[in-house]
Structures are given as C-alpha cells and as structure tokens.
Design an enzyme around this catalytic site. Structure first.
Site, mmCIF file in Angstrom:
data_model
loop_
_atom_site.group_PDB
_atom_site.id
_atom_site.type_symbol
_atom_site.label_atom_id
_atom_site.label_comp_id
_atom_site.label_asym_id
_atom_site.label_seq_id
_atom_site.Cartn_x
_atom_site.Cartn_y
_atom_site.Cartn_z
ATOM 1 N N ASN A 36 0.557 -1.212 -0.015
ATOM 2 C CA ASN A 36 -0.046 -0.225 0.012
ATOM 3 C C ASN A 36 0.905 1.217 -0.040
ATOM 4 O O ASN A 36 2.220 1.335 -0.116
ATOM 5 C CB ASN A 36 -1.070 -0.037 1.147
ATOM 6 C CG ASN A 36 -0.363 -0.230 2.554
ATOM 7 O OD1 ASN A 36 0.647 0.309 2.580
ATOM 8 N ND2 ASN A 36 -0.927 -0.701 3.543
ATOM 9 N N ALA A 37 0.458 2.497 0.031
ATOM 10 C CA ALA A 37 1.013 3.645 -0.123
ATOM 11 C C ALA A 37 2.114 3.818 1.175
ATOM 12 O O ALA A 37 3.297 4.333 0.891
ATOM 13 C CB ALA A 37 0.043 5.075 0.037
ATOM 14 N N ALA A 38 1.783 3.440 2.140
ATOM 15 C CA ALA A 38 2.528 3.613 3.273
ATOM 16 C C ALA A 38 3.686 2.540 3.133
ATOM 17 O O ALA A 38 4.751 2.806 3.612
ATOM 18 C CB ALA A 38 1.883 3.292 4.670
ATOM 19 N N GLU A 39 3.483 1.429 2.793
ATOM 20 C CA GLU A 39 4.575 0.450 2.920
ATOM 21 C C GLU A 39 5.408 0.877 1.542
ATOM 22 O O GLU A 39 6.618 0.620 1.640
ATOM 23 C CB GLU A 39 3.838 -1.036 2.257
ATOM 24 C CG GLU A 39 3.185 -1.563 3.512
ATOM 25 C CD GLU A 39 2.256 -2.556 3.334
ATOM 26 O OE1 GLU A 39 1.459 -3.212 4.350
ATOM 27 O OE2 GLU A 39 1.932 -2.929 2.154
ATOM 28 N N ASP B 218 -6.914 -7.200 0.613
ATOM 29 C CA ASP B 218 -6.876 -8.615 0.605
ATOM 30 C C ASP B 218 -7.714 -9.094 -0.712
ATOM 31 O O ASP B 218 -7.686 -10.001 -1.184
ATOM 32 C CB ASP B 218 -7.831 -9.218 1.797
ATOM 33 C CG ASP B 218 -7.058 -8.992 3.134
ATOM 34 O OD1 ASP B 218 -5.813 -8.721 3.047
ATOM 35 O OD2 ASP B 218 -7.799 -8.876 4.136
#
Length: 509
Positions: free
Chosen positions: A220-223, A295
C-alpha cells in the site's frame, strides 16, 4: 507462470485486455488451485446502539445487538479467492483454542480448505474485535500471540505447505507480522523458490521477502513509502508520477517482477519492468468501509493471473473487486457473481449524444477537466490500454467515442470490425480509466466535438496535430490537441493478422 505472457488468440479476439462478462465467467469457473500462506486472524464485529455515556467516565456505552465473525488477514484473502471460484488451501498456524476453532470453522463454511492448518498448543490465535455503533467504529482491541513460532511449529508449517502446493497454480504469501511467517519459514520458502508456481506477495514489509523474487508484490502507499525511505506526495497524479520515477528502486527493494501499489481512494499503480505505468481509478468510500479491501485486490489479481490474463487486465479486475467491497461495512468479500454482474452492466454502457452533453455540462460546472478521444478499438490490446491510461491522466474525466460498425467498415474494410460496437463499448467502459463511452456513425467525430467542446482532444499513434481533421474544430473554441506516443507493432491490424496466422499475440502484458 510467466505473468508477462499475452492472452491466447481466442481471448484476444474477444476483446484483448478488456474485461467482458464472458471472460469473467470463464475465469471464475476455471477453478484455479491457490495456496494461501500467512497470518490468519479472526475478525469479530460487535454492533449495536449508542445513546448514552457511562457513569464512570465520559465513554460511550454500546448496547450490543449483533455479533458477527469473519476470517481476517491472510484468511480473508483465502475467503475472497474462494468466492471468486478458486480452490483454496489455507496454510497457517492457529492456537488450540476457541478462537482458532471458530476461525477454521468460518474458513470451511466459506469454501476454504483447512487440512493444512497447523494447530499449536503453545499459541493463542490472533483476533481483532471491533465495536461499532450505527456506522461508526468506536474501538478495536486485539488479542493473541504475534511472536514467531518455535522450530516445531515452523517445521510443521513447511511440511504442510509442501503438501498443499502439489498441483497448485498460485501461491499467495500474506505476511502481516502476526507470527506465522518467522525467519525459519521464510528461509524454507527461499529453498523452494524454483518449485513454486505464480507467487504473489502481500506483506507489511515486502523488503523482507526480496530474496524470494515474487512475481507480483502489492504494497500500500505507506509500505511503498517505507521501501523508498520517503513520504509519497499528496494527490493521485503526483503519486503516480513519483512512483513511476522510482520504479527501479521499488523493483530492487522488493525483488518483484511487477509492483502494484494500492493507493486507497486514488486507485492503484502498476509498475512492470520498462512497460508504461498503468493506473486504475477507484470509487472512493468512507474509511470505515475499507476493511479488507487490500485482501480482495490481491485475491482478484491472483485469480486473473492464474487464469492466464495479462497483468494490466488483472489489476483492472482487482480494482473492480475492491470497489465492490469498500462500499460495504465490515470485513466484506467480493463474489464471482458480483463481478460478472458489474461487467455485465457495461454491455449497454454507451451514452447517446444528448445524454452525454448533459453529463459533460455537469462535469464542467464542477470544474472538471474533460478529455476526449476516439477510435475503432476493435481488438483492444496493450497499446490501447496504455494510451487510454495516459489520456486519462491529462484531465479529470475521459470520454471515448467509438466508431459504429458501418463506420469501421468504411475505414478498415468489409471484414471489420471483428467485435460489434456493443462489445467494443462494453470492454472500454470496463476500464477504470474510462468514464464515459459514446458511439458515432460518421468517419470523424467533428460534429461530436463541436457539441461537447472538451478541454483536450487526444489521439494516439504516429500522427501530428496538423494531420488531424478534428484539430481546427478543437482549437476554434479554445481546446487543446494532444498526440500521445505510438506503441510499435501493437496495432489492431497486426494483432488480427497474428490471430489469423495462428501465432497468438506474442505481446507482453
């Protein structure tokens, strides 16, 4: 499985990289065998009314009226896969406790095999309990063991994984840092890499699995920001451009052949080797309705890739599935029937010109920048998809005008089109980058442009603006004319010739 392989000729003839109800139906009934390895969680939802505060403190009191249970984490990915027609085996470690038994029962009730779940007496199964009043999430409290398992548990996981992988079409690794995938399991997986099928990774720390060299990773964006060591800029367009500039760093950090960064309400960004960046556009939903959407995205992408679809088509289907679940409360699941129905609604997707003019007026009143393009789009291929994706990024709304069948025959010859205008419009409308589709009977859309007056008129190919008969009309009302890059050897005519020659498309996804 080579995720860059093109579609078989029969699928190309039915619309190339577009998604039709028939294509979705065949995909979901194929019954691909998928193994999910990862951290399984039991999600518990306690729902009720809240109309007072407690006496001891200024805290809300919820009168619980309903309890619901759902597999979460890697188990939710498994459930979504099963709902999309896959035959799924869950490989995880749970405790010998009531929560673990409930979790396995919920998995079986949803069509997921639990024969390869390792039950450990020394582990407490992880659960996440949410308290909801009306549509408002008030509190979540987590319980269970999130530490790495011991050598015995790790050995059992590896043993069961080997058994589950027999004849599997895909392996999805879901690492949410909840304990099932410790260093011992990761090391064993690296030793098995040459034997693994299509490998999709969904991990909070994708860099930890770099040596595994997954086929697709979905941070995701944070990862993604953590992988790059910097914050992502605000805004969907700025994020797309930023991620595109840093694609080599993301590929290096993850070891993946393809990276699909999910950006919540900004859709997703697909980065595959040196191929043009591909973006999907999402239908935004409230944050409290987005539990488990990632998911669902992973599950739908896996089913598509395991079924042999190009990766751009896979992420479009994944975005459509995520859009369905984010508009529901709780840990939701997208079913094959729902996706078939969604793509079925596009079969009458083309707007008449009067209706479209009203829609464009509403967009203009809202300050949105309208982009317009046109073409036959007979057999949709990667060049088309990349071009339409780039056109969308020039503004806020993308309108695609499609030549009617008689117009295509006049331009291309008596043996064209391969697909009817109804099918061509439906496939285009199913792309997340396309907002509206209309049909015109003339050889050029000059009259349509005069009526709609879009801000930007776009053509793709080896044209110059001076070659376009539409350019003077667009410039007469102050519009812009843009010509986007040409993708060599990916014209519809070339694809059709390869189909007729029986050689397939030979296209990378």
């Amino acid at each position: 499985m080579d995720i860059s392989a093109g579609m078989p000729p029969d699928e190309v003839g039915r619309g190339g990289e577009g998604i039709t109800p028939e294509l979705a139906r065949g995909l979901f009934r194929a019954g691909s065998r998928v193994v999910v390895l990862g951290d399984a969680i039991l999600d518990v939802w306690l729902s009720g009314r809240c109309d007072r505060l407690c006496r001891e403190a200024p805290a809300p009191v919820v009168d619980v009226r309903q309890r619901s249970y759902a597999p979460g984490g890697a188990a939710n990915t498994a459930v979504n896969l099963a709902a999309l027609g896959a035959r799924v085996s869950m490989v995880t470690a749970v405790g010998d406790d009531a929560t673990g038994r409930r979790l396995c029962a919920e998995l079986r009730n949803r069509g997921v095999g639990t024969d390869h779940v390792a039950v450990s007496g020394g582990r407490a199964t992880v659960s996440k309990r949410r308290i909801v009043a009306g549509d408002q999430l008030l509190l979540r409290f987590d319980d269970g063991d999130t530490g790495d398992g011991d050598d015995v548990e790790a050995a059992r996981l590896v043993e069961t994984l080997r058994a589950a992988l027999a004849d599997a079409d895909a392996l999805v690794v879901c690492d949410y840092a909840n304990g099932a995938l410790g260093p011992r399991v990761a090391e064993a997986l690296r030793g098995l890499r040459s034997e693994l099928p299509l490998l999709v990774l969904d991990a909070h720390d994708p860099g930890r699995w770099r040596a595994l060299r997954p086929d697709l990773v979905t941070p995701n964006a944070a990862e993604a920001a953590e992988l790059l060591g910097t914050d992502l800029p605000d805004g969907g367009d700025a994020r797309v451009e930023f991620l595109d500039r840093h694609r080599d760093r993301l590929a290096e950090a993850t070891g993946a052949a393809a990276v699909a960064v999910t950006l919540d309400r900004d859709g997703a960004v697909l980065l595959t080797g040196s191929q043009p960046v591909h973006r999907t556009w999402a239908r935004p939903a409230p944050e409290n309705y987005t539990s488990g959407a990632g998911d669902t995205f992973v599950a739908a992408a896996t089913v598509a890739l395991a079924g042999g679809l190009p990766i751009t088509t896979a992420v479009e289907l994944a975005q459509a599935a995520a859009d369905i679940v984010v508009h529901r409360p709780g840990t939701a699941v997208c079913t094959a029937a729902e996706l078939e129905q969604r793509f079925g609604t596009y079969s009458s997707a083309a707007l008449d010109h009067d209706h479209l003019a009203g829609v464009v007026a509403e967009h203009r009143a809202a300050g949105r920048r309208v982009v317009f393009t046109n073409g036959c789009f007979d057999v949709l291929h990667r060049g088309h998809v990349a071009y339409l994706n780039e056109a969308k990024r020039l503004g806020d709304v993308l309108i695609v005008a499609v030549n009617a069948d008689e117009s295509v025959r006049r331009i291309k010859g008596p043996d064209r089109p391969v697909n009817t205008v109804r099918d061509r419009a439906a496939v285009l409308a199913a792309l997340s980058c396309v907002d509206h589709v209309t049909v015109f009977t003339e050889d050029t859309p000059v009259e349509l442009l005069r009526g709609l007056r879009p801000d930007i008129y776009v053509k793709g190919g080896d044209y110059t603006p001076e070659m376009l008969t539409e350019a003077p009309v667009v410039r007469s009302y102050g519009g812009q004319v843009r010509v986007l890059g040409y993708v060599p050897d990916h014209s519809t005519s070339a694809v059709i010739e390869r189909i007729r020659a029986g050689a397939g498309t030979g296209e990378p996804a």
